[in-house]
Design an enzyme around this catalytic site. Structure first.
Site, PDB file in Angstrom:
ATOM      1  N   HIS A 123      -1.555   3.723  -8.465  1.00 40.76           N
ATOM      2  CA  HIS A 123      -1.946   2.897  -9.614  1.00 40.76           C
ATOM      3  C   HIS A 123      -1.564   3.595 -10.906  1.00 40.76           C
ATOM      4  O   HIS A 123      -1.510   4.815 -10.983  1.00 40.76           O
ATOM      5  CB  HIS A 123      -3.439   2.568  -9.601  1.00 40.76           C
ATOM      6  CG  HIS A 123      -4.343   3.762  -9.463  1.00 40.76           C
ATOM      7  ND1 HIS A 123      -4.539   4.397  -8.259  1.00 40.76           N
ATOM      8  CD2 HIS A 123      -5.082   4.431 -10.378  1.00 40.76           C
ATOM      9  CE1 HIS A 123      -5.381   5.409  -8.423  1.00 40.76           C
ATOM     10  NE2 HIS A 123      -5.716   5.460  -9.704  1.00 40.76           N
TER      11      HIS A 123
ATOM     12  N   HIS B 264       0.841  -1.206   0.000  1.00 38.41           N
ATOM     13  CA  HIS B 264       0.000   0.000   0.000  1.00 38.41           C
ATOM     14  C   HIS B 264       0.870   1.248   0.000  1.00 38.41           C
ATOM     15  O   HIS B 264       1.586   1.525   0.952  1.00 38.41           O
ATOM     16  CB  HIS B 264      -0.948   0.044   1.206  1.00 38.41           C
ATOM     17  CG  HIS B 264      -1.807   1.275   1.188  1.00 38.41           C
ATOM     18  ND1 HIS B 264      -2.977   1.358   0.467  1.00 38.41           N
ATOM     19  CD2 HIS B 264      -1.627   2.496   1.757  1.00 38.41           C
ATOM     20  CE1 HIS B 264      -3.485   2.574   0.604  1.00 38.41           C
ATOM     21  NE2 HIS B 264      -2.691   3.285   1.386  1.00 38.41           N
TER      22      HIS B 264
HETATM   23  P1  5GP Z   1      -8.046   7.389 -10.458  1.00 36.67           P
HETATM   24  O1  5GP Z   1      -9.273   8.223 -10.741  1.00 36.67           O
HETATM   25  O2  5GP Z   1      -7.790   7.314  -8.970  1.00 36.67           O
HETATM   26  O3  5GP Z   1      -6.848   7.758 -11.254  1.00 36.67           O
HETATM   27  O4  5GP Z   1      -8.396   5.926 -10.947  1.00 36.67           O
HETATM   28  C1  5GP Z   1      -9.151   5.023 -10.210  1.00 36.67           C
HETATM   29  C2  5GP Z   1      -9.701   4.029 -11.194  1.00 36.67           C
HETATM   30  O5  5GP Z   1     -10.189   2.922 -10.459  1.00 36.67           O
HETATM   31  C3  5GP Z   1     -10.857   4.567 -12.033  1.00 36.67           C
HETATM   32  O6  5GP Z   1     -10.505   4.514 -13.411  1.00 36.67           O
HETATM   33  C4  5GP Z   1     -12.018   3.642 -11.689  1.00 36.67           C
HETATM   34  O7  5GP Z   1     -12.826   3.333 -12.795  1.00 36.67           O
HETATM   35  C5  5GP Z   1     -11.313   2.412 -11.139  1.00 36.67           C
HETATM   36  N1  5GP Z   1     -12.093   1.685 -10.156  1.00 36.67           N
HETATM   37  C6  5GP Z   1     -12.784   2.209  -9.094  1.00 36.67           C
HETATM   38  N2  5GP Z   1     -13.363   1.228  -8.383  1.00 36.67           N
HETATM   39  C7  5GP Z   1     -13.037   0.055  -9.003  1.00 36.67           C
HETATM   40  C8  5GP Z   1     -13.351  -1.311  -8.732  1.00 36.67           C
HETATM   41  O8  5GP Z   1     -14.040  -1.659  -7.772  1.00 36.67           O
HETATM   42  N3  5GP Z   1     -12.849  -2.242  -9.590  1.00 36.67           N
HETATM   43  C9  5GP Z   1     -12.078  -1.890 -10.673  1.00 36.67           C
HETATM   44  N4  5GP Z   1     -11.644  -2.888 -11.464  1.00 36.67           N
HETATM   45  N5  5GP Z   1     -11.759  -0.618 -10.947  1.00 36.67           N
HETATM   46  C10 5GP Z   1     -12.230   0.348 -10.127  1.00 36.67           C
HETATM   47 ZN    ZN Z   2      -4.109   0.015  -0.625  1.00 33.68          ZN
END
Ligand code: 5GP
Ligand code: ZN
Length: 114
Positions: A100, A46
């Site tokens: 990520h 993490h």
């Molecule tokens: P960020 O907006 O933080 O850069 O990206 C987070 C990503 O996580 C988003 O593209 C969103 O669609 C994805 N995401 C959120 N919740 C989940 C989930 O429960 N499963 C998966 N596979 N992706 C998720």
């Molecule tokens: Zn985490």
């Protein structure tokens, strides 16, 4: 971290579609794909974001980037091209506080990154 969504996905407590896994990283399909290919690469450790990697071992960080390349290879987009993005903090709209990398491709991507 017990209340982290991606830690739960890595632990298998929340289902995901796995694309690739090794000792340091896990890669799975984004639930809301923004491109034909949209895979998330996360370290198993993490780490909240790129903003907090000062004390993270280099091999963990290198593994993340190598997994992005491997995902592109598995998805057949290594030659056609792909984009790797990591949103960090509020202005970048980071919504999950576990480091990520978005691997995007499988189609012509926009020139506009902002
Ligand atoms: P960020 O907006 O933080 O850069 O990206 C987070 C990503 O996580 C988003 O593209 C969103 O669609 C994805 N995401 C959120 N919740 C989940 C989930 O429960 N499963 C998966 N596979 N992706 C998720
Ligand atoms: Zn985490």
């Amino acid at each position: 971290m017990s209340d982290c969504l991606f830690c739960k996905i890595i632990a298998g407590e929340i289902p995901s579609t796995k694309v690739y896994e090794d000792d340091n990283t896990y890669a799975f399909r984004d639930i809301n794909p923004m491109a034909k290919t949209h895979v998330l690469v996360v370290p198993k450790q993490h780490i909240p974001s790129v903003g907090e990697i000062e004390n993270v071992p280099d091999d963990v960080l290198a593994a993340c980037l190598r997994t992005c390349r491997r995902v592109a290879e598995c998805e057949g987009i290594l030659q056609s091209g792909f984009r790797v993005i990591s949103n960090c903090g509020k202005d970048a709209c980071q919504s999950v506080q576990h480091l990520h990398f978005h691997v995007l491709g499988g189609q012509q991507l926009s020139e506009n990154m902002a």
